[in-house]
Design an enzyme around this catalytic site. Structure first.
Site, PDB file in Angstrom:
ATOM      1  N   CYS A   1       0.851  -1.186   0.000  1.00  0.00           N
ATOM      2  CA  CYS A   1       0.000   0.000   0.000  1.00  0.00           C
ATOM      3  C   CYS A   1       0.885   1.233   0.000  1.00  0.00           C
ATOM      4  CB  CYS A   1      -0.950   0.017   1.195  1.00  0.00           C
ATOM      5  SG  CYS A   1      -2.356   1.118   0.871  1.00  0.00           S
TER       6      CYS A   1
ATOM      7  N   LYS B   1     -12.377  -5.264   1.486  1.00  0.00           N
ATOM      8  CA  LYS B   1     -11.873  -4.520   2.642  1.00  0.00           C
ATOM      9  C   LYS B   1     -12.801  -3.336   2.863  1.00  0.00           C
ATOM     10  CE  LYS B   1      -7.981  -1.674   4.106  1.00  0.00           C
ATOM     11  NZ  LYS B   1      -6.548  -1.402   3.935  1.00  0.00           N
TER      12      LYS B   1
ATOM     13  N   LYS C   1     -11.736  -8.405   5.163  1.00  0.00           N
ATOM     14  CA  LYS C   1     -11.250  -7.600   6.268  1.00  0.00           C
ATOM     15  C   LYS C   1     -12.225  -6.470   6.566  1.00  0.00           C
ATOM     16  CE  LYS C   1      -7.616  -4.200   6.875  1.00  0.00           C
ATOM     17  NZ  LYS C   1      -6.499  -3.542   6.271  1.00  0.00           N
TER      18      LYS C   1
ATOM     19  N   TYR D   1      -3.164 -10.617  15.370  1.00  0.00           N
ATOM     20  CA  TYR D   1      -2.181 -10.172  16.370  1.00  0.00           C
ATOM     21  C   TYR D   1      -2.094 -11.157  17.527  1.00  0.00           C
ATOM     22  CZ  TYR D   1      -2.658  -5.978  13.574  1.00  0.00           C
ATOM     23  OH  TYR D   1      -2.677  -5.113  12.511  1.00  0.00           O
TER      24      TYR D   1
HETATM   25  C1  PBG Z   1      -2.999  -0.196   4.718  1.00  0.00           C
HETATM   26  C2  PBG Z   1      -3.564  -1.155   5.706  1.00  0.00           C
HETATM   27  C3  PBG Z   1      -4.392  -0.890   6.800  1.00  0.00           C
HETATM   28  C4  PBG Z   1      -4.595  -2.099   7.457  1.00  0.00           C
HETATM   29  C5  PBG Z   1      -3.908  -3.073   6.731  1.00  0.00           C
HETATM   30  N1  PBG Z   1      -3.291  -2.477   5.650  1.00  0.00           N
HETATM   31  C6  PBG Z   1      -4.937   0.388   7.305  1.00  0.00           C
HETATM   32  C7  PBG Z   1      -5.957   1.120   6.525  1.00  0.00           C
HETATM   33  O1  PBG Z   1      -6.448   0.642   5.505  1.00  0.00           O
HETATM   34  O2  PBG Z   1      -6.239   2.238   6.946  1.00  0.00           O
HETATM   35  C8  PBG Z   1      -5.370  -2.285   8.709  1.00  0.00           C
HETATM   36  C9  PBG Z   1      -4.983  -3.435   9.573  1.00  0.00           C
HETATM   37  C10 PBG Z   1      -5.424  -3.344  10.991  1.00  0.00           C
HETATM   38  O3  PBG Z   1      -6.207  -2.466  11.403  1.00  0.00           O
HETATM   39  O4  PBG Z   1      -4.983  -4.202  11.766  1.00  0.00           O
HETATM   40  N2  PBG Z   1      -3.892   0.191   3.726  1.00  0.00           N
HETATM   41 ZN    ZN Z   2      -3.322   2.053   2.575  1.00  0.00          ZN
END
Ligand code: PBG
Ligand code: ZN
Length: 347
Positions: free
Chosen positions: A139, A216, A269, A335
């Protein structure tokens, strides 16, 4: 005197009140039988552990909002991972956290810096633990000056073509450094196709799994992660690229789309609040491994509830994991992974 024979207490009589079909408990009265009732088994290889990697090689900092998790420098994370591999850890997912001043820019240049935390750590982990499966989250938000997941126009919207090109370049560079799997979490349309093409052109597609965060959702469960990764957007939110909470149909379309674009595995997710989506994914993407991400907010909530005495941590962690398995996932990014490596030995 009666000639009636004495009734034995154990004799069946016509007065038995229940139907045979109503008796279920015979099937689960023994601990072994309870595991036989699981459609999918929870094992150490079900778990993928997220690691936050700092660009200071000696860093080992507690993350306040994410209990028991730390931000690691490469020199500290290797011994930590060694202790987990000894307990049966099979897979990790890496997140880079650039801490140095001035490294963030509009194009997320630092994402695939050869001396940056992700690439340095991929190499260190693969050198020390050749059998460990190393996944890289792909990302831009950890590396952009504005904290959004793509490259932006002046109005704050994502420039799709430029963003997917950049994401593909980053993914290819992680694969080239030795990552076994790249997992794009940006949610920009078309990035799976762009990354697959990039991997093919680079001659890396045959040895790199492409695991898509296909479904997501935008929401309130990523707060502790954004603290940990320093990736909160500096303005606005992610609602124009991450999915809306009620968007089950959109999620189904995203799952089918990513599969068609070449995803080798799928992530849904968050997890517990979205188990209907996991179940849809199991149907739509039945031929690829299905993973769910128990995100930072879910983990922190369970922790907080346990600290309040509302739930028992280990019991609730198993309950959450079995919920994911029941819905159709066989992999869980969690986690709790270090705990499960111990808990699964105690069974
Ligand atoms: C990056 C990303 C995020 C998470 C995983 N990859 C944060 C977001 O999308 O803001 C979240 C993982 C978590 O909350 O444990 N895009
Ligand atoms: Zn991101």
């Amino acid at each position: 005197m009666s000639s009636e024979p004495t009734k034995h207490v154990a004799t069946y009589t016509a007065e038995q009140p229940t139907e045979i079909s109503s008796i279920l408990s015979g099937g689960y009265h023994h601990p072994l039988l309870r595991t036989w009732q699981n459609e999918r088994q929870l094992t150490k290889s079900s778990f993928i552990y997220p690691l936050f990697l700092s660009d200071d090689p000696e860093e080992e900092t507690v993350i306040e909002s994410l209990p028991k998790q730390k931000r690691w420098g490469v020199n500290k994370v290797v011994p930590y991972v060694r202790s987990l591999v000894a307990k049966g850890l099979k897979a990790v997912i890496l997140f880079g956290v650039p801490m140095a001043e001035g490294v963030k820019d509009e194009l997320a240049t630092a994402a695939d810096d050869p001396n940056g935390p992700v690439i340095v750590t991929i190499k260190a982990l693969k050198a020390e633990f050749p059998d460990l499966f190393v996944i890289c989250d792909v990302c831009l938000c950890e590396y952009t000056s504005h904290g959004h997941c793509g490259i932006l126009r002046d109005d704050g919207s994502i420039i799709r073509e430029q963003s997917v090109r950049r994401l593909a370049a980053v993914a290819v560079n992680y694969a080239r450094a030795g990552a076994n799997c790249v997992a794009p979490s940006d949610m920009v349309d078309g990035r799976i196709l762009a990354i697959k093409r990039g991997l093919l052109d680079a001659g890396l597609a045959h040895r790199t799994m492409l695991m898509s965060y296909s479904a997501k959702f935008a929401g309130n469960l990523y707060g502790p992660f954004r603290d940990a990764a320093g990736s909160a957007p500096s303005f606005g939110d992610r609602k124009c690229y991450q999915l809306p909470t009620g968007g089950r149909g959109l999620a189904r379309r995203a799952l089918a789309r990513d599969l068609a674009e070449g995803a080798d595995a799928i992530i849904v997710k968050p997890s517990t609040f979205y188990l209907d989506i996991v179940s849809d994914a199991k149907e739509i993407c039945r031929d690829v491994p299905l993973c769910t991400y128990q995100v930072s907010g879910e983990y922190a909530m369970l922790y907080a509830a346990a600290e309040k005495g509302v739930v028992d941590l280990k019991t609730i962690a198993f309950e959450a994991a079995y919920g994911c398995l029941r819905a159709g996932a066989t992999l869980i990014i969690s986690y709790f992974t270090p705990e499960f490596l111990e808990w699964l030995d105690e069974l």
